[in-house]
Design a protein around this motif. Structure first.
Motif, PDB file in Angstrom:
ATOM      1  N   GLN A 344       0.832  -1.203   0.000  1.00 20.16           N
ATOM      2  CA  GLN A 344       0.000   0.000   0.000  1.00 20.16           C
ATOM      3  C   GLN A 344       0.863   1.248   0.000  1.00 20.16           C
ATOM      4  O   GLN A 344       1.842   1.326   0.735  1.00 20.16           O
ATOM      5  N   ILE A 348      -2.378   5.466   1.868  1.00 21.46           N
ATOM      6  CA  ILE A 348      -3.385   4.426   2.101  1.00 21.46           C
ATOM      7  C   ILE A 348      -3.040   3.643   3.358  1.00 21.46           C
ATOM      8  O   ILE A 348      -3.918   3.282   4.153  1.00 21.46           O
ATOM      9  N   ARG A 349      -1.749   3.393   3.568  1.00 22.88           N
ATOM     10  CA  ARG A 349      -1.351   2.665   4.784  1.00 22.88           C
ATOM     11  C   ARG A 349      -1.697   3.474   6.027  1.00 22.88           C
ATOM     12  O   ARG A 349      -2.155   2.922   7.033  1.00 22.88           O
ATOM     13  N   THR A 352      -5.333   3.014   6.644  1.00 25.73           N
ATOM     14  CA  THR A 352      -5.653   1.672   7.140  1.00 25.73           C
ATOM     15  C   THR A 352      -5.267   1.534   8.608  1.00 25.73           C
ATOM     16  O   THR A 352      -5.977   0.896   9.388  1.00 25.73           O
TER      17      THR A 352
END
Length: 833
Positions: A344, A348-349, A352
């Protein structure tokens, strides 16, 4: 003294070199630690059951705790913020519901005896003193941190699949090839930091068996489209299926009851052909299920699964228990899907990880509330610096003989290697038929490779080495010996190199080539994948040139000596050590570990020699380290003509609780080696541990200004504040350019220092060394001596096993006496590069 409560080198200062940036990091601050004490109890449950059952028992027992919300590690330790009402010791009985079963369907006892005994009162004020740097770590502090980790894991342990410190959720899971699915996992751990306690939260993913009907899982494991495609299962498929399903937990719903089992094997015959005796009569499984349960099997041609007590169950009536990890090695397709899921981008990480905060839901956790501390929902922001890039030197005849790389990357264009080796005696072994690899195609590639090497500054008087096609399936040792003889006869001199063309990326052939050439013949090798024969790209040939030049004793480039004063002002040796262990689950099979140490042998810290030892499996200290260091100090003296006055030793692959025992091993070994060479010889020593297996990540806040092309922090990012040790000398360094996903920084921790490093001098030296890696034109993620030591360990595994490298029993019971030793012809070269 207990190894876990030792204090190491204190932080001398904070670094100042480089330009500042702000970064987010995956830590969340514990904003309040108000309680003065935690009460620690030991719990024994009779009869003994699994941790999952233990948790249910303690949950039932909470009614006896008078409102005290205790937290439990699933085994023996219970922690509470108030003392239990019954004093320091108590016995009670817990009655569980009648339908309580273990995970394979066996009824558990209804009544359990629980023995509770108070162990200690943990003084949490001491933790605050430690965080402020006012005291060393102690057993009380370690136990307190352990209690807090149990606290944050307690509730999620009852709600999610838990493995170690990681919780997995099927939210957003993704199917993998072959009946598996990848689940998102959330790692969490409480860590002491300067003046604060923080929770480190990171992502992890692993493969689980696909939930649902067992028959659909079988279809996917065997790569079929529908169940009807299974009408005839070949023996090879049945063996594969049995291996994959062994120990899988399943459940069966029959009439009004649900039963759980664990698969032990498959029958050799179908359900309609598998018989057993009932009331003196033989009856097949299909007929039995119809007569007993009124259920006609749709797929009687499939085998049955065998569970406890030789019970046969048709595959079609079985369902897979959700949340079972797939513990075997993933195939290439599954691994590619897994990488796609986990790779990712930083933004995005970050999102998350923040979703993980919502899933873990600290603020609605009644246990955390009763313990009285609060956790921020925002990632910690800290100051970082980007260190200046070192200047690299190539040969003075280059168009660009000195230059500063950008973003940790560069290439050989307009550059000649600093010292070009001469390649006069060599040959090419083509592992494949002439039909697959025609002579003309091989000659074209060799021509391009030779031209690239010569433009880069190597001397290759023999431009047309002999070419021999070899069988990749067997007789590899004899083939390589023949090629070696042809090389020597052609050049009328001792062969220097065998160029090996491989038909695939499989390890067995590669491993056997390295074993034979390193330990039997004594000649350097350069392996190349066959696909490159058909399009000889200059960039690829340039990368191969770097490796060949180093293996023959050349030097590709070096760092401006003024930028590495620690190395260049006085004779200094840089060492790196690594140990690789048997795979998980194999530590009790007698398999051995492989230890390797590398050391620089020139004034520019470019050339390295290596030493290898085989030792007892899972052992972190290196047994014969004093003798190894003695060998490498001699090599330095023979090459440089002077004894090193300073030693900088890097070691990887050890955890915090192993720091002291490894430090003692290293310092004692160095002193013993020096004393054996000269009673008065006492070089100053610095010992640094480098760790890559950690969960600290950094995210630039302003990605346009401070990020690289992938959105990661740039090469040279260093962090030595906020998320480091409260007072010991450690730092995080992201030295390499990112390719994809999120970059993982290396964590350097100084355990011993007689050389008086400050933060800037050690951080800058460590970063600059990462540009001195011989195999590529990019900065690497860890210092080269450790990187090389890892390569040497991997090569040594091939030496032991060769073409049987993947056989789990190959290394069993070996000792150093049976280890295949690298030939002396190669020891003075970087054969492992």
């Amino acid at each position: 003294m207990d190894s876990s409560i030792a204090e190491f080198v204190r932080r001398p200062d904070l670094g100042r070199v480089g330009h500042s940036i702000k970064v987010r990091t995956n830590y969340f601050e514990i904003t309040d630690l108000p309680f003065p004490k935690i009460y620690h109890y030991d719990i024994v449950i009779i009869p003994e059951v699994s941790p999952t059952s233990n948790r249910r028992i303690i949950q039932e027992a909470e009614n006896s705790f008078s409102g005290v919300k205790a937290v439990f590690d699933g085994r023996r330790n219970v922690y509470a913020v108030r003392p239990f009402p019954f004093g320091d010791a108590h016995n009670l009985e817990v009655t569980m519901p009648e339908n309580d079963m273990n995970n394979v369907g066996i009824m558990l006892p209804r009544v359990y005896k629980v023995i509770i005994r108070k162990v200690a009162e943990i003084d949490m004020r001491e933790i605050n003193r430690f965080l402020n740097g006012d005291c060393s770590i102690s057993s009380n502090i370690l136990t307190g941190i352990m209690a807090l980790n149990v606290l944050i894991h307690h509730k999620p342990s009852k709600e999610h699949i838990k493995v170690g410190r990681i919780f997995y959720t099927n939210q957003g899971s993704q199917l993998l090839d072959g009946g598996m699915e990848v689940w998102q996992g959330y790692f969490q751990s409480i860590r002491p930091k300067p003046r604060k306690m923080m929770i480190n939260i990171d992502l992890h993913a692993t493969a689980f068996y696909e939930r649902g009907s067992l028959i659909q899982l079988v279809v996917r494991i065997l790569g079929k489209s529908t169940v009807e495609d299974l009408w005839r299962i070949q023996e090879r498929d049945r063996t594969k299926l049995e291996k994959c399903l062994k120990n899988l937990k399943i459940f069966v719903v029959l009439r009004f009851s649900r039963h759980r089992f664990r698969i032990s094997k498959l029958t050799n015959t179908s359900a309609s052909s598998t018989t057993f005796e009932v009331n003196g009569q033989q009856i097949d499984i299909a007929t039995y299920f119809f007569s007993t349960y009124g259920r006609r099997l749709q797929y009687p041609f499939l085998p049955c699964v065998v569970v406890r007590n030789e019970t046969y169950l048709p595959i079609e009536i079985c369902n897979v228990v959700e949340g079972q990890r797939y513990m075997r090695k993933l195939n290439e397709r599954q691994m590619a899907d897994m990488i796609e899921f986990t790779c990712q981008p930083p933004q995005i990480r970050t999102n998350t990880i923040n979703q993980g905060i919502e899933i873990l839901n600290y603020r609605q956790n009644e246990y955390i509330y009763q313990f009285g501390f609060q956790i921020s929902n925002d990632m910690v922001i800290t100051q970082a610096r980007v260190l200046p890039t070192p200047t690299l030197y190539y040969h003075p005849a280059s168009k660009e003989d000195t230059f500063i790389p950008k973003d940790g990357l560069w290439n050989l264009k307009n550059k000649k290697v600093a010292t070009g080796a001469t390649l006069g005696s060599w040959a090419c072994a083509v592992f494949g038929s002439e039909r697959d690899y025609p002579i003309g195609t091989i000659q074209n590639f060799i021509r391009e490779l030779v031209n690239t090497c010569q433009v880069a500054g190597m001397n290759i008087p023999n431009r047309n080495p002999p070419i021999q096609h070899c069988n990749p399936q067997g007789g590899i040792e004899n083939s390589l010996k023949q090629v070696w003889v042809r090389a020597g006869n052609s050049a009328k001199s001792n062969p220097q190199l065998i160029l090996c063309i491989l038909p695939n990326t499989g390890a067995p052939l590669y491993a056997e080539i390295k074993r034979v050439c390193d330990t039997v013949i004594g000649v350097a090798t350069q392996c190349i994948q066959g696909k490159h024969m058909f399009s000889a790209k200059k960039q690829y040939c340039a990368n191969v040139c770097l490796k060949i030049n180093v293996k023959l004793g050349g030097m590709n480039s070096f760092i401006d000596p003024s930028q590495m004063p620690f190395i260049t002002q006085r004779p200094t040796i840089i060492m790196g050590a690594s140990v690789i262990h048997p795979a998980p689950g194999e530590q009790n099979t007698g398999r051995s570990s492989i230890a390797a140490v590398t050391a620089s042998v020139d004034a520019k810290a470019f050339r390295y020699f290596a030493a290898i030892r085989i030792q007892h499996g899972k052992q972190v200290v290196i047994d014969d380290l004093a003798e190894i260091i003695k060998e490498l100090l001699k090599a330095f003296y023979q090459t440089c003509g002077r004894k090193p006055e300073r030693i900088l030793f890097y070691r990887d692959g050890i955890s915090e609780n192993q720091f002291l025992i490894v430090r003692e091993n290293v310092i004692k070994a160095i002193n013993a080696a020096c004393k054996s060479l000269d009673e008065k010889y006492k070089p100053t020593i610095t010992f640094v541990v480098v760790q890559k297996r950690h969960h600290t990540r950094f995210f630039p806040i302003d990605t346009r200004r401070d990020g690289d092309r992938t959105g990661n922090c740039p090469s040279g990012t260093v962090v030595d504040t906020t998320v480091v040790h409260p007072f010991e000398f450690d730092f995080y360094l992201l030295s390499h350019p990112s390719l994809q996903g999120i970059s993982r920084p290396a964590h350097y921790h100084v355990l011993y220092d007689e050389n008086g490093f400050n933060a800037d001098s050690l951080q800058t030296l460590t970063y600059n060394l990462c540009y001195n890696f011989a195999r590529c034109t990019r900065a690497v993620s860890i210092v080269p001596p450790v990187y090389y030591a890892r390569l040497v360990c991997r090569r040594a595994r091939f030496h032991v096993s060769g073409e049987n490298w993947s056989n789990r029993d190959t290394l069993e019971g070996i000792g150093s006496a049976s280890y295949a030793v690298v030939k002396s012809e190669l020891l003075n070269f970087m054969y492992f590069a």
